[in-house]
Design a protein around this motif. Structure first.
Motif, mmCIF file in Angstrom:
data_model
loop_
_atom_site.group_PDB
_atom_site.id
_atom_site.type_symbol
_atom_site.label_atom_id
_atom_site.label_comp_id
_atom_site.label_asym_id
_atom_site.label_seq_id
_atom_site.Cartn_x
_atom_site.Cartn_y
_atom_site.Cartn_z
ATOM 1 N N LEU A 168 -1.646 -7.064 7.583
ATOM 2 C CA LEU A 168 -2.334 -6.444 8.320
ATOM 3 C C LEU A 168 -3.723 -6.077 7.318
ATOM 4 C CD1 LEU A 168 -1.231 -5.335 12.320
ATOM 5 C CD2 LEU A 168 -2.566 -7.664 11.556
ATOM 6 N N GLN A 169 -3.109 -5.718 6.936
ATOM 7 C CA GLN A 169 -4.023 -5.129 5.569
ATOM 8 C C GLN A 169 -5.287 -6.153 5.456
ATOM 9 O OE1 GLN A 169 -4.449 -1.730 1.956
ATOM 10 N NE2 GLN A 169 -2.182 -3.970 1.546
ATOM 11 N N GLY A 170 -5.319 -6.696 4.844
ATOM 12 C CA GLY A 170 -6.692 -7.474 4.778
ATOM 13 C C GLY A 170 -7.524 -8.118 5.700
ATOM 14 N N LEU B 12 7.270 -7.580 1.941
ATOM 15 C CA LEU B 12 7.624 -8.871 1.610
ATOM 16 C C LEU B 12 8.223 -8.802 3.195
ATOM 17 C CD1 LEU B 12 10.094 -10.968 -0.482
ATOM 18 C CD2 LEU B 12 8.028 -11.005 -0.392
ATOM 19 N N VAL B 13 8.709 -7.909 4.100
ATOM 20 C CA VAL B 13 9.155 -7.577 5.703
ATOM 21 C C VAL B 13 8.174 -6.931 6.510
ATOM 22 C CG1 VAL B 13 10.755 -6.280 6.842
ATOM 23 C CG2 VAL B 13 11.726 -7.630 4.576
ATOM 24 N N CYS B 14 7.420 -5.270 5.967
ATOM 25 C CA CYS B 14 6.241 -5.145 6.503
ATOM 26 C C CYS B 14 4.936 -5.179 7.253
ATOM 27 C CB CYS B 14 5.920 -3.677 6.310
ATOM 28 S SG CYS B 14 5.159 -2.767 7.526
ATOM 29 N N PRO B 15 5.266 -6.189 8.473
ATOM 30 C CA PRO B 15 4.016 -6.321 8.938
ATOM 31 C C PRO B 15 2.146 -6.159 8.832
ATOM 32 C CG PRO B 15 5.590 -5.776 11.214
ATOM 33 C CD PRO B 15 5.998 -6.080 10.083
ATOM 34 N N TYR B 16 2.703 -4.775 8.621
ATOM 35 C CA TYR B 16 1.705 -4.516 8.786
ATOM 36 C C TYR B 16 1.278 -4.236 7.326
ATOM 37 C CZ TYR B 16 -1.242 0.517 7.879
ATOM 38 O OH TYR B 16 -2.352 1.201 8.261
ATOM 39 N N GLY B 17 1.951 -4.516 6.717
ATOM 40 C CA GLY B 17 1.147 -4.654 4.708
ATOM 41 C C GLY B 17 0.473 -5.649 5.007
ATOM 42 N N GLY C 124 -7.036 -5.382 -8.698
ATOM 43 C CA GLY C 124 -7.999 -5.273 -7.877
ATOM 44 C C GLY C 124 -6.736 -5.042 -6.634
ATOM 45 N N GLN C 125 -7.707 -4.353 -4.919
ATOM 46 C CA GLN C 125 -6.847 -4.395 -4.552
ATOM 47 C C GLN C 125 -5.495 -5.584 -3.538
ATOM 48 O OE1 GLN C 125 -6.531 -1.001 -2.264
ATOM 49 N NE2 GLN C 125 -5.314 -2.484 -1.654
ATOM 50 N N GLN C 126 -4.978 -5.263 -3.518
ATOM 51 C CA GLN C 126 -3.444 -6.056 -3.233
ATOM 52 C C GLN C 126 -2.726 -5.197 -2.119
ATOM 53 O OE1 GLN C 126 -1.693 -6.145 -7.689
ATOM 54 N NE2 GLN C 126 -3.150 -5.286 -8.374
ATOM 55 N N LEU C 127 -1.907 -6.250 -1.614
ATOM 56 C CA LEU C 127 -1.521 -5.871 -0.344
ATOM 57 C C LEU C 127 -0.023 -4.825 -0.490
ATOM 58 C CD1 LEU C 127 -1.485 -9.323 2.309
ATOM 59 C CD2 LEU C 127 -2.519 -7.756 2.152
ATOM 60 N N GLU C 128 0.617 -5.555 -2.141
ATOM 61 C CA GLU C 128 2.281 -4.910 -2.072
ATOM 62 C C GLU C 128 1.000 -3.506 -2.247
ATOM 63 O OE1 GLU C 128 1.730 -8.803 -2.267
ATOM 64 O OE2 GLU C 128 1.080 -7.912 -3.277
ATOM 65 N N CYS C 129 0.304 -2.705 -2.729
ATOM 66 C CA CYS C 129 -0.130 -1.057 -2.490
ATOM 67 C C CYS C 129 -0.076 -0.724 -1.655
ATOM 68 C CB CYS C 129 -1.665 -1.384 -3.583
ATOM 69 S SG CYS C 129 -2.400 0.541 -3.657
ATOM 70 N N PHE D 161 -6.728 4.451 11.713
ATOM 71 C CA PHE D 161 -6.807 4.782 10.241
ATOM 72 C C PHE D 161 -6.623 3.658 8.765
ATOM 73 C CE2 PHE D 161 -5.054 8.988 9.012
ATOM 74 C CZ PHE D 161 -5.976 9.804 10.701
ATOM 75 N N THR D 162 -6.219 2.801 8.972
ATOM 76 C CA THR D 162 -5.937 1.553 7.820
ATOM 77 C C THR D 162 -7.703 1.318 7.459
ATOM 78 O OG1 THR D 162 -3.898 0.876 8.899
ATOM 79 C CG2 THR D 162 -5.581 -0.650 7.559
ATOM 80 N N VAL D 163 -8.891 1.290 8.629
ATOM 81 C CA VAL D 163 -9.656 0.802 8.335
ATOM 82 C C VAL D 163 -10.851 1.608 7.638
ATOM 83 C CG1 VAL D 163 -12.132 0.616 9.829
ATOM 84 C CG2 VAL D 163 -9.573 -0.445 10.660
#
Length: 480
Positions: free
Chosen positions: A237-239, A230-235, A295-300, A110-112
């Motif tokens: 992995l997004q990059g 800051l905490v969630c590892p899933y975020g 632009g695209q950011q890990l915090e989004c 789903f992330t891909v």
């Protein structure tokens, strides 16, 4: 404006100091408290409807039973697991592990394809934070401007009253959530028993429930969006998972730049200005405090609040909607349509194979499990020309139906079984039963000091429901 200047502007935005893209920190690294404006719009309504369904499921599922079994129970303490009403045991742990791997791959797929849609629409952290705690905050303290004013205000009667009210309600909701979470671990009957009998009777479980409550309160009253940033590892992995074909919430910089304040009756295209009127509404509604125009950011977290805010502004000034929208990076940069990439296809195939294999294991795991173990330190004895071994059996009925069972030796033949009790073993649904049996063979049948043997468990119709391979011990014989 030329395409080259547009691309240059976008690179300037994306390469801006990273600290400016982290909305929860200032330039010194100190936390900035986020006061997002209450979002309104089409996507917000869809998210509200989704949250109503998910919250209803969360609060209802602990009370649903299938064949008198809990719909979902993850009792790690006692080793009892129920999924969709089906019992799982420690012996089935590999199936649960495979199910967890399949779930991770499913979220990765789903992330891909869809980016962090899970974070914005389905994640429990976002669900409770934005759809429960944040709404209560709006109700008690007001929208963004009122909250910011209250935060700067001295600790007068109004501020003390509102903050104590909010914190008390947060604590009450955290307590409620912890009770329901505990129902998924020990069952609602145990939770009600703890509540009625008091903490003295269940000190360990009561302590665990208080720990859950304080954890939820800390997360939703103070940590908040920093769980996502800051905490969630899933975020993090997004990059790694997303590429230019991934659907995400994007700002159309080619259409929006150069951004400039709105002026009535101005021909923006003739003056080289883009459609972004630099109103900052996409920033003030963001629950993680970022500027999507960077632009695209890990915090989004793809919550779509910026889409609704921007569409509302575009509608007011008479410009087309969709300046911020669900899109792919390739679509924004090159106006390419979405396509199913080879990586997406490969991930889908792997997922389909795992789901199929998982379904096969769940179907083929059997309704009965039997074990026959020799007691520690025991050996054989010989009487009346027969060699006898003692076994302790453990029978586990994985089904919800009562079974009447018989134990027989499948090989070698000519075995005689002596029961310490009835020959017919009655086993209720989801029951574990232990007992002892003696198995004897004529001396001439035992050729070795340890001979392979298969013991079978049969139902009333004579059907073999499970078997167990073990060894039968006898006297040592020297074969020349």
């Amino acid at each position: 404006m030329s395409a080259e200047s547009n691309n240059t502007k976008s690179l300037e935005i994306e390469n801006e100091d990273f600290r400016n893209s982290v909305g929860t920190m200032d330039e010194t690294g100190k936390r900035k408290w986020i006061f997002p404006r209450k979002p309104k719009g089409k996507y917000t309504n869809y998210r509200n409807y989704t949250s109503y369904v998910l919250l209803a499921l969360f609060f209802v599922l602990p009370f649903i039973k299938i064949n008198n079994n809990p719909f979902l129970l993850i009792n790690v303490i006692d080793g009892r697991f129920f999924i969709l009403g089906q019992p799982f045991y420690l012996q089935d742990f590999f199936i649960l592990a495979l199910g967890a791997v399949t779930s991770v791959i499913f979220v990765m797929l789903f992330t891909v394809v869809f980016g962090r849609i899970f974070c914005g629409w389905l994640c429990p952290q976002t669900l409770f934070m934005e759809m429960v705690f944040r709404k209560i905050e709006y109700w008690i303290e007001g929208d963004r401007n009122k909250q910011m004013k209250l935060d700067r205000q001295e600790w007068d009667a109004e501020k003390i009253r509102k903050r104590l009210t909010k914190w008390s309600v947060f604590l009450l909701i955290s307590l409620t959530i912890s009770h329901f979470m505990f129902m998924y671990i020990v069952g609602y009957e145990d939770v009600f028993r703890i509540m009625t009998q008091g903490p003295a009777e269940h000190s360990l479980k009561f302590t665990a429930m208080i720990f859950f409550t304080m954890t939820f309160y800390f997360v939703f009253a103070w940590l908040r969006e920093q769980v996502c940033t800051l905490v969630c590892p899933y975020g993090r992995l997004q990059g790694v998972l997303i590429d230019k074909q991934t659907i995400n919430v994007y700002y159309d910089f080619k259409r929006g730049e150069n951004r400039s304040k709105w002026r009535n009756n101005e021909d923006r295209k003739a003056t080289g200005k883009g459609d972004c009127i630099d109103c900052n509404q996409c920033v003030v509604v963001c629950p993680t405090g970022i500027d999507i125009r960077h632009g695209q950011q890990l915090e989004c977290v793809n919550c779509t609040a910026c889409i609704d805010a921007c569409d509302k502004v575009m509608e007011k000034v008479g410009l087309p909607k969709g300046l911020i929208r669900y899109a792919t990076e390739a679509e924004i940069e090159n106006r390419e349509k979405f396509s199913f990439t080879p990586r997406m296809k490969a991930t889908t195939v792997i997922l389909a194979l795992l789901v199929g294999f998982l379904g096969f294991l769940m179907y083929d795991r059997g309704s009965m499990e039997a074990k026959f173990i020799k007691p520690a330190g025991s050996t054989f004895f010989i009487k009346d020309g027969k060699i006898t071994n003692t076994f302790i059996y453990t029978l586990l009925n994985k089904s919800n139906e009562k079974k009447v069972l018989t134990i027989k030796v499948v090989s070698p033949e000519n075995a005689e079984i002596t029961y310490f009790g009835s020959e017919k073993i009655i086993l209720k649904g989801d029951q574990i039963l232990k007992g002892n049996i003696n198995i004897s063979f004529p001396e001439e049948k035992i050729k070795f000091s340890k001979q392979n043997m298969v013991i079978g468990v049969f139902d009333e119709q004579g059907k073999l429901v499970d078997s167990f391979e073990t060894t039968f011990e006898g006297p040592f014989k020297l074969v020349l």
